[in-house]
Design a protein around this motif. Structure first.
Motif, PDB file in Angstrom:
ATOM      1  N   UNK A  10       0.761  -1.307   0.129  1.00  0.00           N
ATOM      2  CA  UNK A  10      -0.137   0.296   0.164  1.00  0.00           C
ATOM      3  C   UNK A  10       0.608   1.223   0.099  1.00  0.00           C
ATOM      4  N   UNK A  11       0.820   1.770  -0.737  1.00  0.00           N
ATOM      5  CA  UNK A  11       1.901   3.281  -1.057  1.00  0.00           C
ATOM      6  C   UNK A  11       0.985   4.726  -1.338  1.00  0.00           C
ATOM      7  N   UNK A  30      -6.541  -7.511   4.288  1.00  0.00           N
ATOM      8  CA  UNK A  30      -5.418  -8.161   3.353  1.00  0.00           C
ATOM      9  C   UNK A  30      -4.622  -8.706   4.545  1.00  0.00           C
ATOM     10  N   UNK A  31      -4.256  -9.956   4.438  1.00  0.00           N
ATOM     11  CA  UNK A  31      -3.194 -10.209   5.422  1.00  0.00           C
ATOM     12  C   UNK A  31      -1.268  -9.962   5.050  1.00  0.00           C
ATOM     13  N   UNK A  32      -1.843 -10.491   3.597  1.00  0.00           N
ATOM     14  CA  UNK A  32      -0.513  -9.904   2.795  1.00  0.00           C
ATOM     15  C   UNK A  32      -0.534  -8.492   2.888  1.00  0.00           C
ATOM     16  N   UNK A  33      -0.916  -7.481   2.769  1.00  0.00           N
ATOM     17  CA  UNK A  33      -0.535  -6.291   2.951  1.00  0.00           C
ATOM     18  C   UNK A  33       0.093  -5.590   3.756  1.00  0.00           C
ATOM     19  N   UNK A  34       1.014  -4.517   3.833  1.00  0.00           N
ATOM     20  CA  UNK A  34       1.681  -3.641   4.275  1.00  0.00           C
ATOM     21  C   UNK A  34       1.776  -2.815   3.303  1.00  0.00           C
ATOM     22  N   UNK A  35       1.867  -1.306   4.630  1.00  0.00           N
ATOM     23  CA  UNK A  35       1.799  -0.317   3.806  1.00  0.00           C
ATOM     24  C   UNK A  35       3.179   0.258   4.429  1.00  0.00           C
ATOM     25  N   UNK A  36       3.685   1.143   2.764  1.00  0.00           N
ATOM     26  CA  UNK A  36       4.883   1.589   2.790  1.00  0.00           C
ATOM     27  C   UNK A  36       4.855   3.097   3.600  1.00  0.00           C
ATOM     28  N   UNK A  37       5.766   3.208   4.464  1.00  0.00           N
ATOM     29  CA  UNK A  37       5.747   4.111   5.089  1.00  0.00           C
ATOM     30  C   UNK A  37       7.122   4.944   5.369  1.00  0.00           C
ATOM     31  N   UNK A  51      13.181   5.941  -2.251  1.00  0.00           N
ATOM     32  CA  UNK A  51      13.956   4.585  -2.014  1.00  0.00           C
ATOM     33  C   UNK A  51      13.313   3.713  -1.020  1.00  0.00           C
ATOM     34  N   UNK A  52      12.164   4.097  -0.075  1.00  0.00           N
ATOM     35  CA  UNK A  52      11.142   3.391   0.686  1.00  0.00           C
ATOM     36  C   UNK A  52      10.419   2.015   0.452  1.00  0.00           C
ATOM     37  N   UNK A  53       9.806   2.870  -0.755  1.00  0.00           N
ATOM     38  CA  UNK A  53       9.378   1.875  -2.011  1.00  0.00           C
ATOM     39  C   UNK A  53      10.217   0.312  -2.678  1.00  0.00           C
ATOM     40  N   UNK A  54      11.240   1.039  -2.981  1.00  0.00           N
ATOM     41  CA  UNK A  54      12.284   0.151  -3.185  1.00  0.00           C
ATOM     42  C   UNK A  54      12.596  -1.089  -2.416  1.00  0.00           C
ATOM     43  N   UNK A  55      12.901  -0.736  -1.143  1.00  0.00           N
ATOM     44  CA  UNK A  55      13.617  -1.055   0.332  1.00  0.00           C
ATOM     45  C   UNK A  55      11.976  -2.110   0.811  1.00  0.00           C
ATOM     46  N   UNK A  56      10.565  -1.625  -0.169  1.00  0.00           N
ATOM     47  CA  UNK A  56      10.240  -3.108   1.158  1.00  0.00           C
ATOM     48  C   UNK A  56       9.813  -3.670  -0.134  1.00  0.00           C
ATOM     49  N   UNK A  57       9.952  -3.330  -1.307  1.00  0.00           N
ATOM     50  CA  UNK A  57       9.862  -4.593  -3.056  1.00  0.00           C
ATOM     51  C   UNK A  57      10.900  -5.677  -2.481  1.00  0.00           C
ATOM     52  N   UNK A  58      12.368  -4.899  -2.062  1.00  0.00           N
ATOM     53  CA  UNK A  58      12.906  -5.629  -2.176  1.00  0.00           C
ATOM     54  C   UNK A  58      13.023  -7.143  -0.150  1.00  0.00           C
ATOM     55  N   UNK A  59      12.204  -5.831   0.397  1.00  0.00           N
ATOM     56  CA  UNK A  59      12.135  -7.449   1.671  1.00  0.00           C
ATOM     57  C   UNK A  59      11.156  -8.120   1.450  1.00  0.00           C
ATOM     58  N   UNK A  75       5.600   7.632  -6.826  1.00  0.00           N
ATOM     59  CA  UNK A  75       6.400   7.826  -5.874  1.00  0.00           C
ATOM     60  C   UNK A  75       7.036   6.172  -6.988  1.00  0.00           C
ATOM     61  N   UNK A  76       5.712   5.145  -6.751  1.00  0.00           N
ATOM     62  CA  UNK A  76       5.405   3.987  -7.514  1.00  0.00           C
ATOM     63  C   UNK A  76       6.318   4.139  -8.500  1.00  0.00           C
ATOM     64  N   UNK A  77       6.080   5.152  -9.716  1.00  0.00           N
ATOM     65  CA  UNK A  77       6.444   4.869 -11.282  1.00  0.00           C
ATOM     66  C   UNK A  77       7.967   5.532 -11.425  1.00  0.00           C
ATOM     67  N   UNK A  78       8.582   6.456 -10.202  1.00  0.00           N
ATOM     68  CA  UNK A  78      10.274   6.559 -10.329  1.00  0.00           C
ATOM     69  C   UNK A  78      10.808   4.757  -9.923  1.00  0.00           C
TER      70      UNK A  78
END
Length: 184
Positions: A10-11, A30-37, A51-59, A75-78
């Motif tokens: 969630x962004x 949604x049990x597998x959803x988490x917010x990008x803080x 950078x936070x989106x990239x970090x969360x995807x990598x995790x 943010x997501x597109x960049x």
């Protein structure tokens, strides 16, 4: 793909999504959803947010589906060129026109302009005809450049709590259908 097969990121946009916002409701359901803080919701810095989106995807340990609203969309597109192949799709709602000099607050323009390259995975862009942060024509233009399916939400404002989109059952149905068509 089912929601349980993916990490749903969630962004939110500028100032975050409050407890009644559809993004917050989806995150709770949604049990597998988490917010990008983000460290700074009220004074967003593009490089930090991306950078936070990239970090969360990598995790993520499962395939990823991005669910972005408002400033979360640019943010997501960049972030996309840095995400590799984990991301299987993106659900992009109410993309603001971040290249418009009349946008307020003005520092949101630092998230523009949008890259216009075709996106490397399936996407849906949902836009309103009376969104105060971006015209439908702008959304149609960028969705076309990205190869994204554009859904006309009619006169739905910014598709947030202020416009009456807390539960947003129509969005839930479209998202479920979108997920069912994604390949893990």
């Amino acid at each position: 793909m089912k929601a349980s097969d993916a990490d749903i990121l969630i962004i939110p946009g500028y100032t975050n999504s409050g407890p009644d916002h559809w993004q917050s409701r989806w995150e709770a359901k949604l049990s597998t959803a988490r917010r990008v803080e983000q460290a700074e919701w009220a004074k967003p810095v593009r490089a930090d947010w991306v950078a936070r989106v990239i970090e969360e995807v990598n995790k993520s340990t499962r395939p990823v589906v991005l669910v972005a609203h408002s400033l979360g969309v640019p943010t997501a597109i960049h972030a996309i060129p840095h995400l590799g192949e984990k991301v299987k799709g993106a659900f992009l709602v109410a993309p603001p026109d971040v290249a418009n000099p009349t946008i307020r607050p003005k520092h949101l323009m630092t998230f523009g302009p949008y890259p216009r390259n075709p996106l490397p995975f399936p996407t849906i862009t949902i836009a309103s005809r009376n969104d105060p942060f971006g015209t439908y024509e702008h959304a149609d233009d960028i969705a076309g450049a990205w190869g994204s399916l554009l859904i006309d939400a009619g006169e739905s404002g910014h598709i947030n709590t202020d416009s009456g989109h807390g539960p947003w059952p129509e969005g839930t149905m479209v998202f479920a259908q979108f997920l069912s068509r994604l390949q893990g």
